[in-house]
Design a protein around this motif. Structure first.
Motif, PDB file in Angstrom:
ATOM      1  N   HIS A   1      44.464  39.156  30.011  1.00 20.39           N
ATOM      2  CA  HIS A   1      44.370  39.982  31.210  1.00 20.39           C
ATOM      3  C   HIS A   1      44.576  41.450  30.853  1.00 20.39           C
ATOM      4  CE1 HIS A   1      46.867  42.117  34.295  1.00 20.39           C
ATOM      5  NE2 HIS A   1      45.785  41.840  35.011  1.00 20.39           N
ATOM      6  N   VAL A   2      43.821  42.323  31.470  1.00 19.40           N
ATOM      7  CA  VAL A   2      43.969  43.759  31.273  1.00 19.40           C
ATOM      8  C   VAL A   2      44.490  44.428  32.537  1.00 19.40           C
ATOM      9  CG1 VAL A   2      42.775  45.923  30.748  1.00 19.40           C
ATOM     10  CG2 VAL A   2      42.132  43.814  29.546  1.00 19.40           C
ATOM     11  N   ALA A   3      43.792  44.202  33.640  1.00 23.72           N
ATOM     12  CA  ALA A   3      44.172  44.831  34.904  1.00 23.72           C
ATOM     13  C   ALA A   3      43.572  44.040  36.054  1.00 23.72           C
ATOM     14  CB  ALA A   3      43.701  46.278  34.957  1.00 23.72           C
ATOM     15  N   ARG A   4      44.207  44.104  37.200  1.00 26.80           N
ATOM     16  CA  ARG A   4      43.672  43.430  38.384  1.00 26.80           C
ATOM     17  C   ARG A   4      44.020  44.245  39.614  1.00 26.80           C
ATOM     18  NH1 ARG A   4      48.197  38.685  38.459  1.00 26.80           N
ATOM     19  NH2 ARG A   4      49.191  39.380  36.544  1.00 26.80           N
ATOM     20  N   ILE A   5      43.219  44.050  40.642  1.00 26.46           N
ATOM     21  CA  ILE A   5      43.359  44.846  41.849  1.00 26.46           C
ATOM     22  C   ILE A   5      43.097  43.960  43.050  1.00 26.46           C
ATOM     23  CG2 ILE A   5      40.938  45.626  41.740  1.00 26.46           C
ATOM     24  CD1 ILE A   5      41.917  48.347  42.793  1.00 26.46           C
ATOM     25  N   SER A   6      43.888  44.156  44.098  1.00 26.97           N
ATOM     26  CA  SER A   6      43.724  43.362  45.308  1.00 26.97           C
ATOM     27  C   SER A   6      42.460  43.763  46.049  1.00 26.97           C
ATOM     28  CB  SER A   6      44.946  43.536  46.213  1.00 26.97           C
ATOM     29  OG  SER A   6      45.100  44.908  46.570  1.00 26.97           O
TER      30      SER A   6
ATOM     31  N   VAL B   1      45.501  35.608  41.113  1.00 29.68           N
ATOM     32  CA  VAL B   1      45.964  34.636  40.125  1.00 29.68           C
ATOM     33  C   VAL B   1      44.818  33.815  39.538  1.00 29.68           C
ATOM     34  CG1 VAL B   1      47.431  32.623  39.754  1.00 29.68           C
ATOM     35  CG2 VAL B   1      48.198  34.465  41.267  1.00 29.68           C
ATOM     36  N   GLN B   2      43.920  33.337  40.385  1.00 26.23           N
ATOM     37  CA  GLN B   2      42.846  32.470  39.914  1.00 26.23           C
ATOM     38  C   GLN B   2      41.528  33.231  39.893  1.00 26.23           C
ATOM     39  OE1 GLN B   2      43.278  28.201  41.373  1.00 26.23           O
ATOM     40  NE2 GLN B   2      44.404  29.300  42.946  1.00 26.23           N
ATOM     41  N   TRP B   3      40.755  33.018  38.873  1.00 25.44           N
ATOM     42  CA  TRP B   3      39.540  33.788  38.647  1.00 25.44           C
ATOM     43  C   TRP B   3      38.356  32.850  38.410  1.00 25.44           C
ATOM     44  CZ3 TRP B   3      40.628  38.595  39.919  1.00 25.44           C
ATOM     45  CH2 TRP B   3      41.946  39.030  39.819  1.00 25.44           C
ATOM     46  N   PRO B   4      37.743  32.362  39.477  1.00 23.02           N
ATOM     47  CA  PRO B   4      36.640  31.422  39.295  1.00 23.02           C
ATOM     48  C   PRO B   4      35.290  32.047  38.965  1.00 23.02           C
ATOM     49  CG  PRO B   4      37.130  31.701  41.617  1.00 23.02           C
ATOM     50  CD  PRO B   4      38.177  32.456  40.876  1.00 23.02           C
ATOM     51  N   TYR B   5      35.174  33.338  39.168  1.00 23.09           N
ATOM     52  CA  TYR B   5      33.881  33.995  38.971  1.00 23.09           C
ATOM     53  C   TYR B   5      34.004  35.025  37.846  1.00 23.09           C
ATOM     54  CZ  TYR B   5      33.322  32.035  43.612  1.00 23.09           C
ATOM     55  OH  TYR B   5      33.288  31.180  44.672  1.00 23.09           O
ATOM     56  N   TRP B   6      33.041  34.940  36.926  1.00 19.29           N
ATOM     57  CA  TRP B   6      33.082  35.813  35.754  1.00 19.29           C
ATOM     58  C   TRP B   6      31.728  36.446  35.516  1.00 19.29           C
ATOM     59  CZ3 TRP B   6      37.475  36.687  32.816  1.00 19.29           C
ATOM     60  CH2 TRP B   6      38.578  35.894  33.137  1.00 19.29           C
ATOM     61  N   GLY B   7      31.749  37.678  35.054  1.00 18.97           N
ATOM     62  CA  GLY B   7      30.533  38.331  34.617  1.00 18.97           C
ATOM     63  C   GLY B   7      30.357  38.185  33.123  1.00 18.97           C
ATOM     64  N   GLN B   8      29.234  38.656  32.634  1.00 15.98           N
ATOM     65  CA  GLN B   8      29.049  38.680  31.185  1.00 15.98           C
ATOM     66  C   GLN B   8      29.887  39.824  30.637  1.00 15.98           C
ATOM     67  OE1 GLN B   8      27.414  40.749  32.907  1.00 15.98           O
ATOM     68  NE2 GLN B   8      27.086  42.468  31.557  1.00 15.98           N
TER      69      GLN B   8
ATOM     70  N   LYS C   1      42.572  53.041  21.727  1.00 18.70           N
ATOM     71  CA  LYS C   1      43.106  52.719  20.410  1.00 18.70           C
ATOM     72  C   LYS C   1      42.200  51.674  19.762  1.00 18.70           C
ATOM     73  CE  LYS C   1      47.813  53.235  22.197  1.00 18.70           C
ATOM     74  NZ  LYS C   1      49.123  52.548  22.375  1.00 18.70           N
ATOM     75  N   PRO C   2      42.217  51.599  18.441  1.00 18.91           N
ATOM     76  CA  PRO C   2      41.407  50.557  17.783  1.00 18.91           C
ATOM     77  C   PRO C   2      41.737  49.147  18.286  1.00 18.91           C
ATOM     78  CG  PRO C   2      42.104  52.185  16.181  1.00 18.91           C
ATOM     79  CD  PRO C   2      42.812  52.536  17.471  1.00 18.91           C
ATOM     80  N   GLU C   3      42.979  48.924  18.645  1.00 16.32           N
ATOM     81  CA  GLU C   3      43.357  47.594  19.139  1.00 16.32           C
ATOM     82  C   GLU C   3      42.813  47.290  20.527  1.00 16.32           C
ATOM     83  OE1 GLU C   3      45.378  49.964  17.886  1.00 16.32           O
ATOM     84  OE2 GLU C   3      47.319  49.991  18.941  1.00 16.32           O
ATOM     85  N   ASP C   4      42.200  48.256  21.160  1.00 19.19           N
ATOM     86  CA  ASP C   4      41.513  48.009  22.440  1.00 19.19           C
ATOM     87  C   ASP C   4      40.107  47.436  22.230  1.00 19.19           C
ATOM     88  OD1 ASP C   4      42.959  51.047  23.632  1.00 19.19           O
ATOM     89  OD2 ASP C   4      43.601  49.011  24.116  1.00 19.19           O
ATOM     90  N   THR C   5      39.681  47.371  20.988  1.00 22.97           N
ATOM     91  CA  THR C   5      38.361  46.820  20.681  1.00 22.97           C
ATOM     92  C   THR C   5      38.278  45.368  21.128  1.00 22.97           C
ATOM     93  OG1 THR C   5      37.990  48.299  18.804  1.00 22.97           O
ATOM     94  CG2 THR C   5      36.780  46.220  18.816  1.00 22.97           C
ATOM     95  N   ALA C   6      37.296  45.073  21.961  1.00 28.49           N
ATOM     96  CA  ALA C   6      37.152  43.724  22.513  1.00 28.49           C
ATOM     97  C   ALA C   6      35.902  43.674  23.375  1.00 28.49           C
ATOM     98  CB  ALA C   6      38.373  43.352  23.356  1.00 28.49           C
ATOM     99  N   VAL C   7      35.550  42.467  23.749  1.00 26.74           N
ATOM    100  CA  VAL C   7      34.563  42.279  24.812  1.00 26.74           C
ATOM    101  C   VAL C   7      35.337  42.260  26.128  1.00 26.74           C
ATOM    102  CG1 VAL C   7      32.819  40.778  25.800  1.00 26.74           C
ATOM    103  CG2 VAL C   7      33.007  41.008  23.311  1.00 26.74           C
ATOM    104  N   TYR C   8      34.932  43.097  27.045  1.00 21.37           N
ATOM    105  CA  TYR C   8      35.610  43.219  28.334  1.00 21.37           C
ATOM    106  C   TYR C   8      34.798  42.490  29.408  1.00 21.37           C
ATOM    107  CZ  TYR C   8      38.972  46.539  26.488  1.00 21.37           C
ATOM    108  OH  TYR C   8      39.996  47.129  25.773  1.00 21.37           O
TER     109      TYR C   8
ATOM    110  N   ALA D   1      39.782  39.656  45.231  1.00 26.34           N
ATOM    111  CA  ALA D   1      40.517  40.408  44.226  1.00 26.34           C
ATOM    112  C   ALA D   1      39.643  40.495  42.984  1.00 26.34           C
ATOM    113  CB  ALA D   1      41.833  39.711  43.894  1.00 26.34           C
ATOM    114  N   MET D   2      39.832  41.553  42.223  1.00 26.14           N
ATOM    115  CA  MET D   2      39.011  41.751  41.034  1.00 26.14           C
ATOM    116  C   MET D   2      39.903  41.967  39.818  1.00 26.14           C
ATOM    117  SD  MET D   2      35.932  41.458  42.111  1.00 26.14           S
ATOM    118  CE  MET D   2      35.071  41.995  40.635  1.00 26.14           C
ATOM    119  N   GLY D   3      39.418  41.542  38.688  1.00 32.61           N
ATOM    120  CA  GLY D   3      40.204  41.711  37.473  1.00 32.61           C
ATOM    121  C   GLY D   3      39.342  42.081  36.285  1.00 32.61           C
ATOM    122  N   TRP D   4      39.974  42.696  35.323  1.00 33.51           N
ATOM    123  CA  TRP D   4      39.363  42.956  34.023  1.00 33.51           C
ATOM    124  C   TRP D   4      40.159  42.189  32.965  1.00 33.51           C
ATOM    125  CZ3 TRP D   4      34.811  45.258  33.116  1.00 33.51           C
ATOM    126  CH2 TRP D   4      34.287  46.103  34.087  1.00 33.51           C
ATOM    127  N   PHE D   5      39.432  41.549  32.089  1.00 32.90           N
ATOM    128  CA  PHE D   5      40.019  40.806  30.996  1.00 32.90           C
ATOM    129  C   PHE D   5      39.298  41.227  29.715  1.00 32.90           C
ATOM    130  CE2 PHE D   5      42.441  37.601  33.407  1.00 32.90           C
ATOM    131  CZ  PHE D   5      41.941  37.840  34.675  1.00 32.90           C
TER     132      PHE D   5
END
Length: 117
Positions: free
Chosen positions: A46-51, A102-109, A86-93, A32-36
Protein backbone atom coordinates in the motif's frame (compact mmCIF):
# COMPACT_ATOMS: atom_id res chain seq x y z
CA UNK A 1 -15.45 -0.03 -12.46
CA UNK A 2 -12.49 0.12 -14.84
CA UNK A 3 -9.31 1.93 -13.90
CA UNK A 4 -6.55 3.31 -16.11
CA UNK A 5 -3.33 4.52 -14.52
CA UNK A 6 -0.84 6.75 -16.28
CA UNK A 7 2.03 9.13 -15.67
CA UNK A 8 4.89 6.79 -14.89
CA UNK A 9 8.35 7.27 -16.29
CA UNK A 10 12.06 7.47 -15.67
CA UNK A 11 13.21 10.23 -13.32
CA UNK A 12 16.23 11.03 -11.21
CA UNK A 13 16.40 10.91 -7.45
CA UNK A 14 14.94 14.08 -5.98
CA UNK A 15 12.59 14.66 -8.91
CA UNK A 16 8.82 14.79 -8.81
CA UNK A 17 6.23 12.85 -10.76
CA UNK A 18 2.44 12.86 -10.77
CA UNK A 19 0.45 9.72 -11.44
CA UNK A 20 -3.14 9.82 -12.62
CA UNK A 21 -5.85 7.20 -12.59
CA UNK A 22 -9.07 7.58 -14.55
CA UNK A 23 -12.14 5.57 -13.63
CA UNK A 24 -15.03 4.57 -15.83
CA UNK A 25 -18.04 2.32 -15.66
CA UNK A 26 -19.16 3.15 -12.15
CA UNK A 27 -20.08 5.90 -9.76
CA UNK A 28 -16.60 7.16 -8.99
CA UNK A 29 -17.63 9.22 -6.00
CA UNK A 30 -18.96 6.09 -4.30
CA UNK A 31 -15.50 4.52 -4.11
CA UNK A 32 -12.52 4.90 -1.92
CA UNK A 33 -9.38 4.94 -4.01
CA UNK A 34 -5.90 3.68 -3.35
CA UNK A 35 -2.43 3.57 -4.82
CA UNK A 36 -0.27 0.50 -4.40
CA UNK A 37 3.12 -0.45 -5.76
CA UNK A 38 5.15 -3.53 -6.45
CA UNK A 39 8.91 -3.43 -6.76
CA UNK A 40 10.85 -6.17 -8.53
CA UNK A 41 11.04 -9.25 -6.36
CA UNK A 42 8.83 -7.78 -3.66
CA UNK A 43 5.21 -8.06 -2.67
CA UNK A 44 2.71 -5.40 -3.57
CA UNK A 45 2.37 -2.77 -0.87
CA UNK A 46 0.00 0.00 0.00
CA UNK A 47 1.18 3.53 -0.77
CA UNK A 48 -1.76 5.84 -0.15
CA UNK A 49 -5.54 5.76 0.02
CA UNK A 50 -8.30 8.30 0.07
CA UNK A 51 -11.94 8.18 1.09
CA UNK A 52 -14.77 8.77 -1.34
CA UNK A 53 -15.04 12.43 -0.36
CA UNK A 54 -11.34 13.10 0.04
CA UNK A 55 -11.63 13.81 3.74
CA UNK A 56 -9.62 10.82 4.91
CA UNK A 57 -6.17 10.00 3.57
CA UNK A 58 -3.76 7.35 4.75
CA UNK A 59 -0.12 6.99 3.76
CA UNK A 60 2.52 4.35 4.12
CA UNK A 61 5.27 5.51 6.45
CA UNK A 62 7.79 5.23 3.66
CA UNK A 63 6.08 7.95 1.60
CA UNK A 64 4.57 10.16 4.28
CA UNK A 65 5.54 13.76 3.74
CA UNK A 66 6.68 13.12 0.16
CA UNK A 67 3.59 11.79 -1.59
CA UNK A 68 0.12 13.30 -1.73
CA UNK A 69 -3.03 11.53 -2.86
CA UNK A 70 -5.95 13.57 -4.13
CA UNK A 71 -9.06 13.07 -6.19
CA UNK A 72 -11.37 14.97 -8.50
CA UNK A 73 -14.79 13.38 -8.42
CA UNK A 74 -16.05 15.61 -11.22
CA UNK A 75 -13.40 14.18 -13.53
CA UNK A 76 -13.45 10.61 -12.16
CA UNK A 77 -9.77 10.82 -11.39
CA UNK A 78 -7.39 10.14 -8.55
CA UNK A 79 -3.83 11.42 -8.41
CA UNK A 80 -0.60 10.64 -6.66
CA UNK A 81 1.85 13.53 -6.46
CA UNK A 82 5.28 12.11 -5.71
CA UNK A 83 8.02 14.48 -4.59
CA UNK A 84 11.60 13.90 -3.49
CA UNK A 85 11.62 10.56 -5.24
CA UNK A 86 14.15 7.95 -4.13
CA UNK A 87 15.52 4.92 -5.97
CA UNK A 88 13.59 2.73 -3.55
CA UNK A 89 10.37 4.22 -4.92
CA UNK A 90 11.03 2.34 -8.16
CA UNK A 91 8.06 0.06 -8.76
CA UNK A 92 4.99 -0.57 -10.83
CA UNK A 93 2.25 1.61 -9.37
CA UNK A 94 -1.36 0.48 -9.40
CA UNK A 95 -4.57 2.31 -8.62
CA UNK A 96 -7.43 0.48 -6.97
CA UNK A 97 -11.02 1.15 -5.97
CA UNK A 98 -13.19 -0.18 -3.19
CA UNK A 99 -16.27 0.49 -1.13
CA UNK A 100 -14.17 1.25 1.92
CA UNK A 101 -10.54 1.93 2.74
CA UNK A 102 -9.79 -1.72 3.43
CA UNK A 103 -10.89 -3.95 0.55
CA UNK A 104 -9.84 -3.32 -3.02
CA UNK A 105 -11.76 -5.42 -5.54
CA UNK A 106 -11.05 -3.25 -8.57
CA UNK A 107 -7.59 -2.75 -10.01
CA UNK A 108 -6.12 -0.92 -12.94
CA UNK A 109 -3.09 -1.88 -14.94
CA UNK A 110 0.17 -0.64 -13.53
CA UNK A 111 2.34 2.25 -14.57
CA UNK A 112 6.08 1.92 -14.14
CA UNK A 113 8.05 4.45 -12.13
CA UNK A 114 11.82 4.19 -12.28
CA UNK A 115 13.97 6.44 -10.12
CA UNK A 116 17.65 6.52 -10.95
CA UNK A 117 20.30 7.49 -8.42
Amino acid sequence: VQLQASGGGLVQAGDSLKLSCTASGGTFSAYAMGWFRQAPGKEREHVARISWNGVTTVYANSVKGRFTISRDNAKNMVFLQMNSLKPEDTAVYYCAAGRDLVQWPYWGQGTLVTVSS
